[in-house]
Design an enzyme around this catalytic site. Structure first.
Site, PDB file in Angstrom:
ATOM      1  N   THR A  35       2.833  -6.944   2.518  1.00 44.96           N
ATOM      2  CA  THR A  35       3.873  -7.507   1.662  1.00 44.96           C
ATOM      3  C   THR A  35       4.234  -8.927   2.098  1.00 44.96           C
ATOM      4  N   GLY A  38       6.679  -3.180   9.579  1.00 47.29           N
ATOM      5  CA  GLY A  38       7.431  -2.480  10.624  1.00 47.29           C
ATOM      6  C   GLY A  38       6.896  -2.812  12.003  1.00 47.29           C
ATOM      7  N   GLU A  54       6.044   1.436   0.341  1.00 47.13           N
ATOM      8  CA  GLU A  54       4.792   2.125   0.015  1.00 47.13           C
ATOM      9  C   GLU A  54       4.626   2.308  -1.496  1.00 47.13           C
TER      10      GLU A  54
HETATM   11  C1  LIG Z   1       4.385  13.859   9.372  1.00 50.10           C
HETATM   12  C2  LIG Z   1       4.557  12.485   9.899  1.00 50.10           C
HETATM   13  C3  LIG Z   1       5.803  11.844   9.439  1.00 50.10           C
HETATM   14  C4  LIG Z   1       5.540  10.503   8.899  1.00 50.10           C
HETATM   15  C5  LIG Z   1       6.753   9.804   8.438  1.00 50.10           C
HETATM   16  C6  LIG Z   1       6.449   8.885   7.291  1.00 50.10           C
HETATM   17  C7  LIG Z   1       7.478   7.830   7.160  1.00 50.10           C
HETATM   18  C8  LIG Z   1       6.900   6.499   6.879  1.00 50.10           C
HETATM   19  C9  LIG Z   1       7.223   5.550   7.942  1.00 50.10           C
HETATM   20  C10 LIG Z   1       6.725   4.177   7.638  1.00 50.10           C
HETATM   21  C11 LIG Z   1       7.749   3.354   6.991  1.00 50.10           C
HETATM   22  C12 LIG Z   1       7.458   2.401   6.180  1.00 50.10           C
HETATM   23  C13 LIG Z   1       6.034   1.994   5.878  1.00 50.10           C
HETATM   24  C14 LIG Z   1       5.975   1.164   4.667  1.00 50.10           C
HETATM   25  C15 LIG Z   1       4.661   0.460   4.627  1.00 50.10           C
HETATM   26  C16 LIG Z   1       4.457  -0.349   3.370  1.00 50.10           C
HETATM   27  O1  LIG Z   1       5.306  -0.428   2.518  1.00 50.10           O
HETATM   28  S1  LIG Z   1       2.947  -1.096   3.256  1.00 50.10           S
HETATM   29  C17 LIG Z   1       2.950  -1.934   1.727  1.00 50.10           C
HETATM   30  C18 LIG Z   1       2.836  -0.979   0.571  1.00 50.10           C
HETATM   31  N1  LIG Z   1       2.635  -1.719  -0.660  1.00 50.10           N
HETATM   32  C19 LIG Z   1       2.459  -1.126  -1.784  1.00 50.10           C
HETATM   33  O2  LIG Z   1       2.490   0.088  -1.888  1.00 50.10           O
HETATM   34  C20 LIG Z   1       2.156  -2.036  -2.939  1.00 50.10           C
HETATM   35  C21 LIG Z   1       2.300  -1.346  -4.249  1.00 50.10           C
HETATM   36  N2  LIG Z   1       1.287  -1.820  -5.207  1.00 50.10           N
HETATM   37  C22 LIG Z   1       0.137  -1.131  -5.451  1.00 50.10           C
HETATM   38  O3  LIG Z   1      -0.100  -0.098  -4.855  1.00 50.10           O
HETATM   39  C23 LIG Z   1      -0.813  -1.628  -6.484  1.00 50.10           C
HETATM   40  O4  LIG Z   1      -0.860  -2.980  -6.551  1.00 50.10           O
HETATM   41  C24 LIG Z   1      -0.515  -1.061  -7.885  1.00 50.10           C
HETATM   42  C25 LIG Z   1      -0.985   0.371  -7.841  1.00 50.10           C
HETATM   43  C26 LIG Z   1       0.944  -1.118  -8.234  1.00 50.10           C
HETATM   44  C27 LIG Z   1      -1.257  -1.823  -9.004  1.00 50.10           C
HETATM   45  O5  LIG Z   1      -2.413  -2.425  -8.533  1.00 50.10           O
HETATM   46  P1  LIG Z   1      -3.493  -3.133  -9.491  1.00 50.10           P
HETATM   47  O6  LIG Z   1      -4.512  -3.806  -8.692  1.00 50.10           O
HETATM   48  O7  LIG Z   1      -2.784  -3.931 -10.503  1.00 50.10           O
HETATM   49  O8  LIG Z   1      -4.134  -1.889 -10.034  1.00 50.10           O
HETATM   50  P2  LIG Z   1      -4.275  -1.304 -11.468  1.00 50.10           P
HETATM   51  O9  LIG Z   1      -4.943  -2.315 -12.336  1.00 50.10           O
HETATM   52  O10 LIG Z   1      -3.004  -0.730 -11.929  1.00 50.10           O
HETATM   53  O11 LIG Z   1      -5.285  -0.180 -11.108  1.00 50.10           O
HETATM   54  C28 LIG Z   1      -6.631  -0.432 -10.807  1.00 50.10           C
HETATM   55  C29 LIG Z   1      -7.317   0.890 -10.595  1.00 50.10           C
HETATM   56  O12 LIG Z   1      -7.063   1.301  -9.254  1.00 50.10           O
HETATM   57  C30 LIG Z   1      -6.440   2.585  -9.226  1.00 50.10           C
HETATM   58  N3  LIG Z   1      -5.588   2.588  -8.058  1.00 50.10           N
HETATM   59  C31 LIG Z   1      -4.487   1.842  -7.838  1.00 50.10           C
HETATM   60  N4  LIG Z   1      -3.989   2.138  -6.620  1.00 50.10           N
HETATM   61  C32 LIG Z   1      -4.798   3.067  -6.065  1.00 50.10           C
HETATM   62  C33 LIG Z   1      -4.803   3.758  -4.816  1.00 50.10           C
HETATM   63  N5  LIG Z   1      -3.851   3.587  -3.914  1.00 50.10           N
HETATM   64  N6  LIG Z   1      -5.797   4.638  -4.600  1.00 50.10           N
HETATM   65  C34 LIG Z   1      -6.752   4.872  -5.515  1.00 50.10           C
HETATM   66  N7  LIG Z   1      -6.796   4.246  -6.713  1.00 50.10           N
HETATM   67  C35 LIG Z   1      -5.831   3.358  -6.985  1.00 50.10           C
HETATM   68  C36 LIG Z   1      -5.749   2.702 -10.537  1.00 50.10           C
HETATM   69  O13 LIG Z   1      -5.537   4.041 -10.889  1.00 50.10           O
HETATM   70  C37 LIG Z   1      -6.768   2.007 -11.447  1.00 50.10           C
HETATM   71  O14 LIG Z   1      -7.840   2.915 -11.670  1.00 50.10           O
HETATM   72  P3  LIG Z   1      -8.747   2.768 -12.946  1.00 50.10           P
HETATM   73  O15 LIG Z   1      -9.476   1.479 -12.840  1.00 50.10           O
HETATM   74  O16 LIG Z   1      -7.819   2.783 -14.119  1.00 50.10           O
HETATM   75  O17 LIG Z   1      -9.626   3.977 -12.904  1.00 50.10           O
HETATM   76  C1  LIG Z   2      12.151  -0.313   5.097  1.00 49.76           C
HETATM   77  C2  LIG Z   2      10.931  -1.004   4.564  1.00 49.76           C
HETATM   78  C3  LIG Z   2       9.770  -1.015   5.322  1.00 49.76           C
HETATM   79  C4  LIG Z   2       8.638  -1.688   4.869  1.00 49.76           C
HETATM   80  N1  LIG Z   2       7.514  -1.755   5.654  1.00 49.76           N
HETATM   81  C5  LIG Z   2       6.440  -2.471   5.247  1.00 49.76           C
HETATM   82  C6  LIG Z   2       5.275  -2.600   6.072  1.00 49.76           C
HETATM   83  O1  LIG Z   2       5.205  -2.043   7.166  1.00 49.76           O
HETATM   84  N2  LIG Z   2       4.237  -3.357   5.631  1.00 49.76           N
HETATM   85  C7  LIG Z   2       4.274  -3.981   4.432  1.00 49.76           C
HETATM   86  O2  LIG Z   2       3.306  -4.661   4.098  1.00 49.76           O
HETATM   87  N3  LIG Z   2       5.351  -3.853   3.604  1.00 49.76           N
HETATM   88  C8  LIG Z   2       6.420  -3.124   3.987  1.00 49.76           C
HETATM   89  N4  LIG Z   2       7.517  -2.997   3.152  1.00 49.76           N
HETATM   90  C9  LIG Z   2       7.514  -3.672   1.860  1.00 49.76           C
HETATM   91  C10 LIG Z   2       7.380  -2.699   0.699  1.00 49.76           C
HETATM   92  O3  LIG Z   2       6.090  -2.166   0.644  1.00 49.76           O
HETATM   93  C11 LIG Z   2       7.743  -3.435  -0.596  1.00 49.76           C
HETATM   94  O4  LIG Z   2       9.115  -3.743  -0.538  1.00 49.76           O
HETATM   95  C12 LIG Z   2       7.432  -2.580  -1.821  1.00 49.76           C
HETATM   96  O5  LIG Z   2       6.044  -2.458  -1.986  1.00 49.76           O
HETATM   97  C13 LIG Z   2       8.080  -3.140  -3.104  1.00 49.76           C
HETATM   98  O6  LIG Z   2       7.717  -4.461  -3.309  1.00 49.76           O
HETATM   99  P1  LIG Z   2       8.817  -5.603  -3.544  1.00 49.76           P
HETATM  100  O7  LIG Z   2       9.801  -5.540  -2.440  1.00 49.76           O
HETATM  101  O8  LIG Z   2       8.061  -6.876  -3.760  1.00 49.76           O
HETATM  102  O9  LIG Z   2       9.566  -5.205  -4.854  1.00 49.76           O
HETATM  103  P2  LIG Z   2       9.372  -5.825  -6.297  1.00 49.76           P
HETATM  104  O10 LIG Z   2       7.980  -5.558  -6.756  1.00 49.76           O
HETATM  105  O11 LIG Z   2       9.815  -7.235  -6.314  1.00 49.76           O
HETATM  106  O12 LIG Z   2      10.370  -4.917  -7.121  1.00 49.76           O
HETATM  107  C14 LIG Z   2      11.642  -5.360  -7.621  1.00 49.76           C
HETATM  108  C15 LIG Z   2      11.892  -4.710  -8.992  1.00 49.76           C
HETATM  109  O13 LIG Z   2      10.895  -5.169  -9.900  1.00 49.76           O
HETATM  110  C16 LIG Z   2      10.314  -4.064 -10.568  1.00 49.76           C
HETATM  111  N5  LIG Z   2       8.883  -4.320 -10.833  1.00 49.76           N
HETATM  112  C17 LIG Z   2       7.962  -4.946 -10.053  1.00 49.76           C
HETATM  113  N6  LIG Z   2       6.755  -4.926 -10.644  1.00 49.76           N
HETATM  114  C18 LIG Z   2       6.899  -4.265 -11.800  1.00 49.76           C
HETATM  115  C19 LIG Z   2       6.007  -3.876 -12.833  1.00 49.76           C
HETATM  116  N7  LIG Z   2       4.701  -4.137 -12.768  1.00 49.76           N
HETATM  117  N8  LIG Z   2       6.501  -3.190 -13.890  1.00 49.76           N
HETATM  118  C20 LIG Z   2       7.812  -2.867 -13.954  1.00 49.76           C
HETATM  119  N9  LIG Z   2       8.714  -3.188 -12.991  1.00 49.76           N
HETATM  120  C21 LIG Z   2       8.257  -3.879 -11.934  1.00 49.76           C
HETATM  121  C22 LIG Z   2      10.449  -2.896  -9.577  1.00 49.76           C
HETATM  122  O14 LIG Z   2      10.409  -1.651 -10.263  1.00 49.76           O
HETATM  123  C23 LIG Z   2      11.807  -3.180  -8.954  1.00 49.76           C
HETATM  124  O15 LIG Z   2      12.821  -2.623  -9.774  1.00 49.76           O
HETATM  125  C24 LIG Z   2       8.659  -2.329   3.595  1.00 49.76           C
HETATM  126  C25 LIG Z   2       9.840  -2.283   2.821  1.00 49.76           C
HETATM  127  C26 LIG Z   2      10.961  -1.634   3.284  1.00 49.76           C
HETATM  128  C27 LIG Z   2      12.194  -1.605   2.443  1.00 49.76           C
END
Ligand SMILES: CCCCCCCCCC/C=C\CCCC(=O)SCCNC(=O)CCNC(=O)[C@H](O)C(C)(C)COP(=O)(O)OP(=O)(O)OC[C@H]1O[C@@H](n2cnc3c(N)ncnc32)[C@H](O)[C@@H]1OP(=O)(O)O
Ligand SMILES: Cc1cc2nc3c(=O)[nH]c(=O)nc-3n(C[C@H](O)[C@H](O)[C@H](O)COP(=O)(O)OP(=O)(O)OC[C@H]3O[C@@H](n4cnc5c(N)ncnc54)[C@H](O)[C@@H]3O)c2cc1C
Length: 616
Positions: free
Chosen positions: A89, A128, A371
């Site tokens: 991110t 994190g 996530e």
């Molecule tokens: C037991 C143990 C305890 C453990 C405790 C757990 C607690 C956790 C602790 C950790 C705390 C915090 C960690 C947080 C870490 C993070 O946040 S890391 C950053 C995470 N970021 C995101 O999640 C970003 C979100 N965005 C996306 O995932 C994608 O960009 C999104 C899916 C929104 C869209 O991507 P596009 O590239 O635009 O994709 P599309 O055009 O929509 O789709 C393309 C095709 O790909 C398929 N797809 C998409 N994602 C996935 C995937 N993950 N896996 C497989 N396939 C995927 C999608 O279906 C499309 O498929 P198609 O082409 O239609 O067949």
């Molecule tokens: C506690 C915490 C821990 C984290 N840890 C990590 C980490 O370890 N590594 C890492 O890489 N990231 C980490 N993140 C980041 C996290 O993965 C992002 O915050 C998350 O993926 C959401 O992205 P954003 O913050 O850009 O929100 P945004 O995408 O800016 O979302 C803001 C608003 O816009 C809307 N929006 C955005 N796109 C669309 C769309 N296509 N259609 C409709 N609505 C939309 C959302 O629904 C939301 O209401 C962490 C975040 C938090 C809060």
């Protein structure tokens, strides 16, 4: 358990390694062997500054790196010789990964990548442990070869000296600031300026850059999203546990607290005897049970799929992706709102830090965002449902978790209402399929009228979200129904235990039915009498489950240390513990606080003097 200090996180990491040695000797991946063990969830709460190291950094090295890369980086990470995070991110982008601005330009002259975060908005933001704990990270960037974009890639980047922990030249790293909770995690920022890493620091199991700059594409581009799929599965598990913890606290408190006689002249009952209190507490207990079972199922599917992906068989990835998204959303939303309802169920004391409900809420709530933000994941599932509906229209078979969609699509109308569990489950599924059909019509009409697919998704977003939400309900309720009614283990259960499970099924189905009554009535005719009958069944099942509430929450098996709550201790000494906690507050250390002489006394005196003067 509150956010951890680094010291406590290290103790937890050591414990995890020793568990691994015990249960999975010689293996690098602890989770398949131990996933059922609640100790793991206790050791890696989201407030642990090493959780992203353990859950994402090590896993990405193992799953996205070649065997040689695993030997070079992964083994050291698994061994905790280096500590890393997952830096994806950015300040300007989290959701839209194709919009990431960090870039990696290949220099074939030196066989290196040059990493840059060219603007303020391209700084990594949130990872994190990045702020202070980590000395390495996986840096996610757009790959460029000869200035041509090739898509996202992951790079192993050392950010701090292993000996001194000083940031390396070209690295700008720090803490992003205080948050609503999880303040032990040191979420960080990271900027890189012309920072060079060797070619083999790009993780190359699925896509490669050859020394001469040729690019070998991944057979399936989505595989680079796989680390996120794993954590979504973990969130499903972790957030179900947070809900179970809060439900345990509120249940135990509700059988100690007495308030308001139900009959005039009677003694005050335990508050759990009040029907509305039962409705606040018992459905949350059941929701926690239902989600724990669904999350365990998801975990099994993850383990099987991960093994297949490792062998480069990607066939089950779409189904796992859809289920991981939907369960991550359902468990994070329902736990967050459920914990708040449970806090309110504890009245004023629920607001005290000593009850620990505020802290549990603060740990559960960010999972709605991290996530994959929940609305965005709903849209992701909505899009998958549209694809599957096209398959239905073409007469093709769907993935197993969506088979009910094909079945319902063949029904010309809803069968005769019986009110049985099958009937309730079918009603939820039928409403889901009706919603998918409507969303498809709306989406398709937009595409037919020359809107792009992405715009059509945006403008059909409300309908897609509704369909996705109901798909989640259908999956979770269907899974619970199967486990209670059709499980092969059913006959090993005592009749009494089976009855408790069936009561939970009854409550879950009726609760979901009422929650989505509006959606269901859109597609099914149900009479007022039939709805009233369900209302009476709801009241009856709450009454039946009331005597089992404490036993069910005891079976979650959280010890007092994990719950860390004066309201939820096993011994039920709520008032004694509340008093003890109050007496420990720093303000109670002195009978007269320092601010009295310094501020309060002069303030009151000044007011008294002014009052005297105005009387003269
Ligand atoms: C037991 C143990 C305890 C453990 C405790 C757990 C607690 C956790 C602790 C950790 C705390 C915090 C960690 C947080 C870490 C993070 O946040 S890391 C950053 C995470 N970021 C995101 O999640 C970003 C979100 N965005 C996306 O995932 C994608 O960009 C999104 C899916 C929104 C869209 O991507 P596009 O590239 O635009 O994709 P599309 O055009 O929509 O789709 C393309 C095709 O790909 C398929 N797809 C998409 N994602 C996935 C995937 N993950 N896996 C497989 N396939 C995927 C999608 O279906 C499309 O498929 P198609 O082409 O239609 O067949
Ligand atoms: C506690 C915490 C821990 C984290 N840890 C990590 C980490 O370890 N590594 C890492 O890489 N990231 C980490 N993140 C980041 C996290 O993965 C992002 O915050 C998350 O993926 C959401 O992205 P954003 O913050 O850009 O929100 P945004 O995408 O800016 O979302 C803001 C608003 O816009 C809307 N929006 C955005 N796109 C669309 C769309 N296509 N259609 C409709 N609505 C939309 C959302 O629904 C939301 O209401 C962490 C975040 C938090 C809060």
């Amino acid at each position: 358990m509150a956010s951890m200090s680094v010291k406590h996180a290290i103790a937890a990491a050591k414990k995890l390694r020793s568990l691994q040695e015990r249960f999975n000797p010689g293996g690098s991946d602890i989770y398949p062997a131990l996933m059922g063990d609640e100790a793991i969830t206790a050791l890696i709460p989201s407030g642990n500054p090493l959780s992203v190291h353990i859950l994402m950094f090590t896993r990405a090295l193992r799953e996205q790196g070649t065997d040689e890369q695993y030997e070079k980086f992964g083994r050291r990470a698994d061994n905790n010789e280096i500590i890393g995070t997952f830096a994806q991110t950015e300040l300007g982008h989290g959701t839209y990964l194709r919009g990431l601005e960090a870039r990696a330009d290949y220099d074939r002259g030196t066989e290196e990548f040059v990493l840059n975060t060219p603007k303020l908005s391209s700084y990594k933001w949130w990872p994190g442990g990045l702020g202070q704990t980590c000395n390495y990270c996986i840096f996610v960037a757009q790959l460029y070869i000869d200035n041509e974009a090739k898509g996202m890639a992951m790079f192993v980047v050392q950010i701090r000296d292993e000996e001194t922990h000083m940031p390396l030249p070209g690295v700008h790293v720090g803490e992003i600031g205080k948050k609503m909770g999880l303040n032990g995690v040191n979420n960080g920022f990271l900027g890189l300026k012309d920072y060079r890493v060797p070619r083999l620091n790009m993780l190359m199991r699925h896509q490669q850059v050859l020394p001469d700059g040729r690019f070998v594409k991944s057979p399936v581009s989505q595989v680079s999203y796989f680390p996120m799929v794993f954590v979504r599965c973990m969130v499903a598990r972790q957030n179900s546990n947070y809900l179970a913890q809060a439900a345990t606290i509120a249940t135990r408190y509700s059988v100690i607290r007495r308030q308001s006689p139900i009959e005039e002249g009677q003694p005050e009952p335990k508050i759990l005897e009040h029907l509305t209190q039962q409705m606040k507490v018992i459905p949350e207990i059941v929701t926690a049970v239902v989600y724990r079972l669904a999350a365990a199922n998801l975990q099994n599917m993850y383990n099987e799929t991960a093994e297949a992906v490792y062998r480069k068989d990607f066939s089950r990835l779409p189904e796992l992706h859809a289920l991981a998204c939907i369960l991550k959303v359902a468990t994070s939303y329902d736990s967050t709102y459920g914990i708040e309802r449970l806090r309110q169920a504890c009245g004023g004391h629920g607001y005290l830090t000593a009850g620990n409900l505020g802290n549990i809420f603060a740990m559960a709530a960010p999972a709605c965002t991290y996530e994959g933000e929940n609305s965005v994941l709903y849209l992701q599932v909505g899009k998958i449902l549209m694809k599957n509906w096209s398959q239905v229209l073409a007469g093709r078979e769907l993935m197993p978790s969506m088979a009910y969609i094909s079945e319902c699509s063949k029904m010309t109308s809803f069968p005769q209402w019986t009110g049985s569990w099958e009937c309730l489950l079918k009603a939820i599924q039928y409403a889901c399929v009706g919603s998918i059909r409507l969303a498809f019509q709306s989406y398709n009409a937009r595409v037919q009228s020359a809107q792009s697919q992405t715009a059509a998704v945006n403008y059909s977003g409300l309908e897609l979200t509704k369909a996705a939400e109901l798909h989640g309900r259908s999956y979770v309720a269907g899974n619970f129904y199967q486990q209670i009614v059709n499980s092969p283990n059913k006959h090993q259960r005592s009749p009494q235990f089976q009855k408790v499970l069936e009561n939970m099924l009854e409550l879950h189905l009726i609760q979901i039915f009422f929650r989505h009554l509006g959606d269901i009535l859109r597609f099914i005719r149900i009479t007022e009498d039939e709805i009233s009958a369900l209302q009476r069944r709801l009241e009856e099942v709450l009454k039946e489950l009331r005597p089992d509430a404490v036993a069910i929450t005891d079976a979650f098996d959280f010890n007092d240390k994990i719950l860390s709550s004066a309201l939820g201790c096993y011994d039920g000494n709520v008032y004694e513990r509340l008093f003890e906690a109050a007496l420990k507050h720093p303000l109670n250390r002195k009978s007269v606080p320092d601010f009295f002489e310094a501020h309060l006394k002069p303030f009151m005196k000044e007011n008294a003097d002014n009052a005297k003067k105005s009387k003269l």
